[in-house]
Motif scaffolding. Structure first.
Motif, short mmCIF file in Angstrom:
data_model
loop_
_atom_site.label_atom_id
_atom_site.label_comp_id
_atom_site.label_asym_id
_atom_site.label_seq_id
_atom_site.Cartn_x
_atom_site.Cartn_y
_atom_site.Cartn_z
N ALA A 179 -1.41 14.08 -34.53
CA ALA A 179 -1.62 12.88 -35.32
C ALA A 179 -2.71 12.01 -34.71
O ALA A 179 -3.55 11.43 -35.43
N ARG A 180 -2.73 11.91 -33.38
CA ARG A 180 -3.77 11.10 -32.74
C ARG A 180 -5.14 11.71 -32.95
O ARG A 180 -6.12 11.00 -33.17
N ALA A 181 -5.21 13.05 -32.90
CA ALA A 181 -6.50 13.72 -33.10
C ALA A 181 -7.01 13.47 -34.51
O ALA A 181 -8.21 13.23 -34.72
N GLU A 182 -6.11 13.51 -35.49
CA GLU A 182 -6.54 13.24 -36.86
C GLU A 182 -6.94 11.77 -37.01
O GLU A 182 -7.89 11.44 -37.71
N GLY A 183 -6.19 10.89 -36.33
CA GLY A 183 -6.51 9.47 -36.43
C GLY A 183 -7.90 9.14 -35.93
O GLY A 183 -8.57 8.25 -36.46
N VAL A 184 -8.36 9.90 -34.93
CA VAL A 184 -9.71 9.67 -34.39
C VAL A 184 -10.76 9.96 -35.46
O VAL A 184 -11.85 9.36 -35.44
N LEU A 185 -10.46 10.84 -36.41
CA LEU A 185 -11.41 11.16 -37.47
C LEU A 185 -11.67 9.96 -38.37
O LEU A 185 -12.72 9.89 -39.02
N ASN A 186 -10.69 9.06 -38.43
CA ASN A 186 -10.83 7.84 -39.24
C ASN A 186 -11.26 8.18 -40.66
O ASN A 186 -12.24 7.64 -41.18
N LEU A 187 -10.52 9.05 -41.29
CA LEU A 187 -10.87 9.52 -42.63
C LEU A 187 -10.71 8.39 -43.66
O LEU A 187 -9.72 7.67 -43.66
N SER A 188 -11.70 8.28 -44.51
CA SER A 188 -11.61 7.31 -45.59
C SER A 188 -10.70 7.85 -46.68
O SER A 188 -10.35 9.04 -46.70
N ARG A 189 -10.35 7.00 -47.62
CA ARG A 189 -9.50 7.47 -48.72
C ARG A 189 -10.23 8.54 -49.54
O ARG A 189 -9.60 9.51 -49.99
N GLN A 190 -11.53 8.39 -49.71
CA GLN A 190 -12.30 9.38 -50.45
C GLN A 190 -12.28 10.73 -49.73
O GLN A 190 -12.16 11.79 -50.35
N GLN A 191 -12.41 10.70 -48.41
CA GLN A 191 -12.38 11.94 -47.64
C GLN A 191 -11.00 12.59 -47.69
O GLN A 191 -10.88 13.82 -47.76
N ARG A 192 -9.95 11.78 -47.67
CA ARG A 192 -8.61 12.32 -47.79
C ARG A 192 -8.40 12.97 -49.15
O ARG A 192 -7.77 14.03 -49.26
N ALA A 193 -8.93 12.33 -50.18
CA ALA A 193 -8.83 12.92 -51.51
C ALA A 193 -9.58 14.24 -51.58
O ALA A 193 -9.14 15.19 -52.24
N ALA A 194 -10.71 14.32 -50.87
CA ALA A 194 -11.48 15.58 -50.84
C ALA A 194 -10.67 16.68 -50.16
O ALA A 194 -10.71 17.84 -50.58
N VAL A 195 -9.92 16.32 -49.11
CA VAL A 195 -9.05 17.29 -48.44
C VAL A 195 -7.98 17.77 -49.41
O VAL A 195 -7.70 18.97 -49.53
N GLN A 196 -7.36 16.84 -50.13
CA GLN A 196 -6.32 17.21 -51.09
C GLN A 196 -6.88 18.12 -52.18
O GLN A 196 -6.23 19.09 -52.58
N ALA A 197 -8.09 17.80 -52.65
CA ALA A 197 -8.72 18.64 -53.67
C ALA A 197 -8.99 20.04 -53.12
O ALA A 197 -8.79 21.04 -53.82
N GLY A 198 -9.43 20.10 -51.86
CA GLY A 198 -9.69 21.40 -51.23
C GLY A 198 -8.42 22.23 -51.09
O GLY A 198 -8.43 23.44 -51.32
N LEU A 199 -7.33 21.58 -50.71
CA LEU A 199 -6.06 22.28 -50.60
C LEU A 199 -5.59 22.77 -51.97
O LEU A 199 -5.10 23.90 -52.10
N THR A 200 -5.74 21.91 -52.97
CA THR A 200 -5.31 22.27 -54.33
C THR A 200 -6.09 23.47 -54.85
O THR A 200 -5.53 24.38 -55.45
N ARG A 201 -7.42 23.47 -54.60
CA ARG A 201 -8.25 24.61 -55.04
C ARG A 201 -7.79 25.91 -54.39
O ARG A 201 -7.92 26.98 -54.98
N ARG A 202 -7.26 25.81 -53.19
CA ARG A 202 -6.83 27.00 -52.46
C ARG A 202 -5.38 27.37 -52.75
O ARG A 202 -4.83 28.27 -52.13
N GLY A 203 -4.75 26.63 -53.66
CA GLY A 203 -3.39 26.98 -54.07
C GLY A 203 -2.28 26.29 -53.31
O GLY A 203 -1.12 26.71 -53.40
#
Length: 247
Positions: A179-203
């Protein structure tokens, strides 16, 4: 139905007194928040009625001491042989029981979990209330937007639901190094949505593409990690973020 009610209320306000164009958004937001609070109140009382136990009605009163159904709940508590606590004894995140530092800590923790509070100022405004509501949703709590003492403690102590088959199998705490490693990335909401879209595309179903990393997204991340022979922590590394957001 919600749209109709908001539209009707807005029309009444506009007819009652002229407003500047820039004020319309604030009026609509206020009406929407009021309706949401009413619905949360109604849903919490309906849940108490369904359970129909002393603890259920007392729980409702802790969340909504001045709610629309508070008097009915107090009457049920009395009939069930319980005592009705006064409003001043209700314990929630809106009370003075939380210090400014604790409020900031709660906001920081919510952001680390993917619930954007729109600031770390110790003030529980609309952004923080929405983050709390989403956090409650993902843990099957009533979505009140207000924390009970137990919920505040849960957040402050850093307990987070482990993604299924994930952190508990790796021996790492769900809110530890991953969790701390991910927190360092400081992902924006748009970037998080891009991750979700990427996961969804992959099933891998994230239960929505809204930029909020709730339980559904954490489970999807863990499932994707397992499928790729990675440690299934439910949290992303920088390399994993790049892989998921690349086409």
């Amino acid at each position: 139905m919600v749209r109709t009610m908001i539209s009707t209320a807005l029309a009444a306000v506009l007819l009652a007194a002229p407003v500047q164009a820039q004020d319309v958004g604030e009026i609509v937001g206020g009406i929407a928040r009021q309706y949401l609070q009413q619905e949360q109140d109604r849903a919490a009382f309906a849940q108490a009625q369904q359970t129909n136990s002393l603890s259920a009605y007392q729980s409702y009163l802790r969340q909504f001491p001045n709610g629309a159904y508070a008097e009915q709940a107090r009457e049920r508590v009395r009939r069930l042989g319980g005592t009705v606590a006064t409003t001043g004894s209700q314990s929630s995140a809106g009370s003075a029981s939380l210090s400014a530092d604790q409020r900031v800590a709660i906001q920081r923790r919510l952001n680390a979990l993917g619930y954007n509070t729109n600031g770390l100022d110790g003030s529980f405004g609309p952004g923080t209330r929405r983050a709390i509501s989403l956090w409650q949703r993902d843990r099957n709590y009533p979505q009140t937007g207000t924390l009970t003492s137990a919920q505040a403690t849960e957040i402050l102590q850093g307990r987070a639901p482990a993604a299924s088959g994930s952190a508990s199998n790796t021996g790492a705490a769900a809110d530890g190094a991953p969790a701390r490693a991910e927190g360092v990335l400081n992902l924006s909401r748009q970037q998080r949505a891009a991750v979700q879209a990427g996961l969804t595309r992959r099933g891998f179903d994230t239960r929505g593409v809204d930029g909020v990393f709730g339980r559904g997204t954490r489970n999807a991340i863990a499932a994707w990690q397992r499928a790729n022979d990675l440690n299934a922590t439910g949290y992303l590394t920088a390399n994993q973020f790049e892989r998921l957001t690349s086409r």
